[in-house]
Scaffold this motif. Structure first.
Motif, short mmCIF file in Angstrom:
data_model
loop_
_atom_site.label_atom_id
_atom_site.label_comp_id
_atom_site.label_asym_id
_atom_site.label_seq_id
_atom_site.Cartn_x
_atom_site.Cartn_y
_atom_site.Cartn_z
N PHE A 175 0.93 -1.22 -0.07
CA PHE A 175 0.13 -0.14 0.09
C PHE A 175 0.81 1.19 -0.01
CE2 PHE A 175 -3.73 -2.48 1.07
CZ PHE A 175 -4.53 -2.07 0.29
N TYR A 180 -4.60 -4.70 6.60
CA TYR A 180 -3.93 -4.78 5.25
C TYR A 180 -2.71 -4.14 4.94
CZ TYR A 180 -9.11 -5.79 5.08
OH TYR A 180 -10.23 -6.29 5.14
N THR A 210 -1.02 -5.58 1.78
CA THR A 210 -0.82 -5.64 0.38
C THR A 210 -2.08 -5.24 -0.64
OG1 THR A 210 0.72 -7.43 0.92
CG2 THR A 210 0.02 -7.49 -1.38
N THR A 240 -4.97 -5.55 -3.24
CA THR A 240 -5.43 -6.31 -4.27
C THR A 240 -5.14 -6.00 -5.61
OG1 THR A 240 -7.58 -5.42 -4.21
CG2 THR A 240 -7.32 -7.01 -2.60
N GLN A 262 -7.01 -2.70 -6.43
CA GLN A 262 -6.44 -1.52 -5.60
C GLN A 262 -5.26 -1.10 -6.20
OE1 GLN A 262 -6.47 -3.44 -1.99
NE2 GLN A 262 -8.79 -3.38 -1.49
N THR A 320 -17.84 -7.76 -6.25
CA THR A 320 -17.45 -7.72 -4.78
C THR A 320 -16.58 -8.78 -4.47
OG1 THR A 320 -19.43 -8.82 -4.49
CG2 THR A 320 -19.62 -6.45 -4.35
N GLY A 321 -15.64 -8.57 -3.43
CA GLY A 321 -14.88 -9.81 -3.37
C GLY A 321 -13.43 -9.60 -3.72
N THR A 322 -13.41 -8.50 -4.60
CA THR A 322 -12.01 -8.14 -5.44
C THR A 322 -11.33 -6.69 -4.37
OG1 THR A 322 -12.92 -6.62 -6.77
CG2 THR A 322 -12.52 -9.00 -7.37
N GLY A 323 -11.99 -6.64 -3.51
CA GLY A 323 -11.42 -5.48 -2.74
C GLY A 323 -11.64 -4.07 -3.47
N LYS A 324 -12.65 -4.08 -4.32
CA LYS A 324 -13.06 -2.86 -5.20
C LYS A 324 -13.43 -1.56 -4.44
CE LYS A 324 -17.76 -3.93 -6.62
NZ LYS A 324 -18.45 -3.11 -5.86
N THR A 325 -14.09 -2.06 -3.40
CA THR A 325 -14.54 -0.73 -2.26
C THR A 325 -13.51 0.08 -1.99
OG1 THR A 325 -16.36 -2.29 -1.62
CG2 THR A 325 -16.30 -0.06 -0.51
N LYS A 348 -14.05 2.96 8.55
CA LYS A 348 -12.47 2.29 8.95
C LYS A 348 -11.64 3.15 8.58
CE LYS A 348 -12.34 -1.78 6.81
NZ LYS A 348 -12.56 -2.79 6.43
N ASP A 396 -20.62 -10.35 3.38
CA ASP A 396 -19.39 -10.32 3.37
C ASP A 396 -18.74 -11.22 4.33
OD1 ASP A 396 -16.81 -10.17 2.60
OD2 ASP A 396 -16.61 -8.01 3.00
N LYS A 405 -16.22 -13.83 6.07
CA LYS A 405 -14.84 -14.52 5.88
C LYS A 405 -15.19 -15.71 6.92
CE LYS A 405 -11.82 -10.55 5.18
NZ LYS A 405 -11.52 -9.51 5.86
P1 AMP Z 1 -14.89 -5.81 -1.81
O1 AMP Z 1 -14.62 -6.27 -3.08
O2 AMP Z 1 -14.72 -4.17 -1.41
O3 AMP Z 1 -16.36 -6.02 -1.34
O4 AMP Z 1 -14.08 -6.71 -0.43
C1 AMP Z 1 -13.89 -7.86 -0.21
C2 AMP Z 1 -13.27 -8.21 1.04
O5 AMP Z 1 -11.83 -8.00 0.78
C3 AMP Z 1 -13.81 -7.21 2.16
O6 AMP Z 1 -14.03 -7.98 3.29
C4 AMP Z 1 -12.54 -6.38 2.42
O7 AMP Z 1 -12.38 -6.14 3.72
C5 AMP Z 1 -11.53 -7.32 2.07
N1 AMP Z 1 -10.24 -6.50 1.76
C6 AMP Z 1 -10.10 -5.11 0.94
N2 AMP Z 1 -9.02 -4.73 0.62
C7 AMP Z 1 -8.27 -5.80 0.97
C8 AMP Z 1 -6.57 -6.34 0.91
N3 AMP Z 1 -5.82 -5.19 0.37
N4 AMP Z 1 -6.27 -7.40 1.34
C9 AMP Z 1 -7.21 -8.17 2.06
N5 AMP Z 1 -8.62 -8.07 2.00
C10 AMP Z 1 -8.98 -6.89 1.65
#
Ligand code: AMP
Length: 471
Positions: free
Chosen positions: A3, A21, A23, A25, A28, A47-52, A94, A307, A309
């Motif tokens: 990051f 975090y 590293t 994704t 990101q 969703t799930g890729t860390g796109k948010t 957050k 979401d 884990k």
């Molecule tokens: P999203 O695709 O934004 O819905 O994020 C999916 C999940 O990945 C969420 O639980 C985030 O908290 C997690 N996340 C976001 N960024 C990272 C990262 N760099 N490394 C690991 N997990 C992450």
């Protein structure tokens, strides 16, 4: 890549580290530097890729400089549902904890008065569903001409829900000199057209679809008869090293009946579907989170915003009617680097549905043969021939030991981020025929506005995020 290499401020890096975090994704790493350079972005990511965080993080640094003005939000994030809007808000909370940014949520189901009050005080970030935003705009309660950064999230879902005309209207009210970020899991022609019209020289970033490329998820299809489904499920739950599982069914009645039947068979099962009120759904999710129940039977709509884990298995008790749902369903496991297993039950009637799934994901899902083979005996001849050899499946010795471990003592789920409401906003004029596959009708707006909103909860008009207190 870390990051720290992306050009984010030290305060922001600290909150990212605090969130656990270091590293980024793929989305990101590719999006953040470009957003910081004020480029428009088309992000093809689910969703799930860390796109948010790929848009929330650079937005926080961009918005760190500048002044708030009454009724004129400085940035706007459009989300198709309340639950997604709330998840974005949680991300701002957050990661924005070291910044003085104010945020408001404009979503259905809460009193409009409170939301207007928040806007009057000025916000840096407005997170909204299109329907509620249009309502307020039409009442003259909000001005969009000070909004220099727009995010359109889950654009293909906006399309499904008939929000594209609203989005076009909203885009036309924003200043033309703005930065626009558009995220979509797929790029159907309507979305492409929208991007061509409202984005300027965008950078396109595409990251792997979880369904086709997420090697963390071992996918299988299991040929069953309709009558053999319950036994097949019980067998897999007992023998496949299940710690926590989400089981998807296409209909609410199936969800209810299946949860009951699993309980009768001794599994610690719960249910979540659109007929349950918000509190009941929350309670059930909390039980899943706390490990009180290890198996959650769910309908698609109810589980969309989940979401979670640490879910080891996803079972498609019914092959989904729409292939997109397959991708969303199995994406509940194998999250954030963990591995997971996904089983899809396929009856003869599901031939077309599973073919559509395989077409969308670009892969033939390997057939899994159950011990005893009763259900498998239903497989069409051609499928039987292509079954994976035994060696590709769990070794027998391992399976035998697994058999002794029914998932009754639940492993706790690390994390659940979910809105208390399924909350697809009432769709305005559909841009195309609404999909008939949903197992529950969208609640009308007047129902949404009756939903409770407690002070301090994230679905309230202005939660206590980012220093936004009781506005
Ligand atoms: P999203 O695709 O934004 O819905 O994020 C999916 C999940 O990945 C969420 O639980 C985030 O908290 C997690 N996340 C976001 N960024 C990272 C990262 N760099 N490394 C690991 N997990 C992450």
């Amino acid at each position: 890549m870390k990051f720290a290499d992306l050009g984010l401020s030290d305060e922001l890096l600290q909150s990212v580290l605090d969130a656990g975090y270091d590293t980024p994704t793929a989305i990101q790493a590719q999006a953040i530097p470009s957003v910081l350079m004020m480029r428009d972005i088309i992000g093809i990511a689910q969703t799930g890729t860390g796109k948010t965080a790929s848009f929330v993080l650079p937005m926080i640094d961009i918005l760190a400089h500048g002044r708030r003005r009454a009724l004129m939000p400085r940035s706007l994030i459009l989300e198709p549902t309340r639950e997604l809007a709330a998840q974005v808000a949680e991300n701002f909370e957050k990661y924005g904890k070291n910044h003085d940014l104010k945020m408001a949520l404009l979503i259905g189901g809460v009193q409009m008065g409170d939301q207007v009050k928040a806007l009057q005080d000025g916000v840096d970030v407005l997170i909204a569903t299109p329907g509620r935003l249009m309502d307020l705009f039409e009442r003259g309660k909000i001005m969009l001409n000070g909004c220099s950064l727009l995010v359109i999230d889950e654009a293909d879902r906006m399309l499904d829900m008939g929000f594209i005309p609203d989005i076009e209207t909203i885009c036309s009210k924003l200043p033309p000199q703005r930065q626009t970020l558009l995220f979509s899991a797929t790029m159907p022609p309507v979305i492409k057209k929208l991007a061509d019209k409202f984005l300027s020289n965008p950078k396109s970033i595409e990251v792997a679809r979880p369904a086709s490329n997420n090697t963390n998820i071992a996918q299988h299809k299991v040929h069953v008869t309709t009558r053999g489904k319950r036994e097949a499920l019980r067998q897999l739950l007992r023998t496949d090293n299940v710690s926590t599982a989400i089981i998807f069914a296409n209909r609410k009645t199936t969800v209810r009946e299946l949860a009951k039947s699993l309980q009768q068979s001794g599994f610690s099962a719960g249910e979540i579907h659109g007929d349950m009120d918000q509190n009941a759904r929350n309670a059930e999710l909390q039980k899943f989170k706390d490990g009180v129940i290890s198996v959650l039977v769910a309908s698609d709509v109810a589980a969309r915003g989940l979401d979670v884990k640490g879910v080891s298995h996803v079972f498609n008790y019914d092959t989904p009617w729409h292939p997109d749902d397959y991708v969303h369903r199995i994406g509940r496991t194998g999250r954030a680097g963990a591995s997971g297993r996904a089983f899809t039950f396929v009856t003869d009637e599901d031939a077309e549905a599973i073919a559509n799934v395989e077409k969308l994901t670009g892969m033939k899902i390997p057939v899994f043969t159950l011990d005893g083979g009763d259900a498998a005996a239903e497989a069409p001849a051609a499928e039987k021939r292509e079954r994976a050899p035994r060696t590709e499946r769990a070794p027998r010795a391992e399976k035998a030991s697994r058999r002794e471990r029914a998932p009754k003592a639940a492993a706790p789920v690390d994390e659940i981020e979910v809105s208390p409401e399924v909350a697809e906003e009432a769709a305005p004029v559909p841009a195309r025929a609404p999909r008939a596959r949903r197992d529950e009708p969208r609640p009308p707006k007047d129902v949404l506005t009756e939903l409770p909103s407690k002070p301090g909860e994230w679905n309230g008009p202005v939660p206590g995020f980012l220093g936004v207190s009781a506005l």
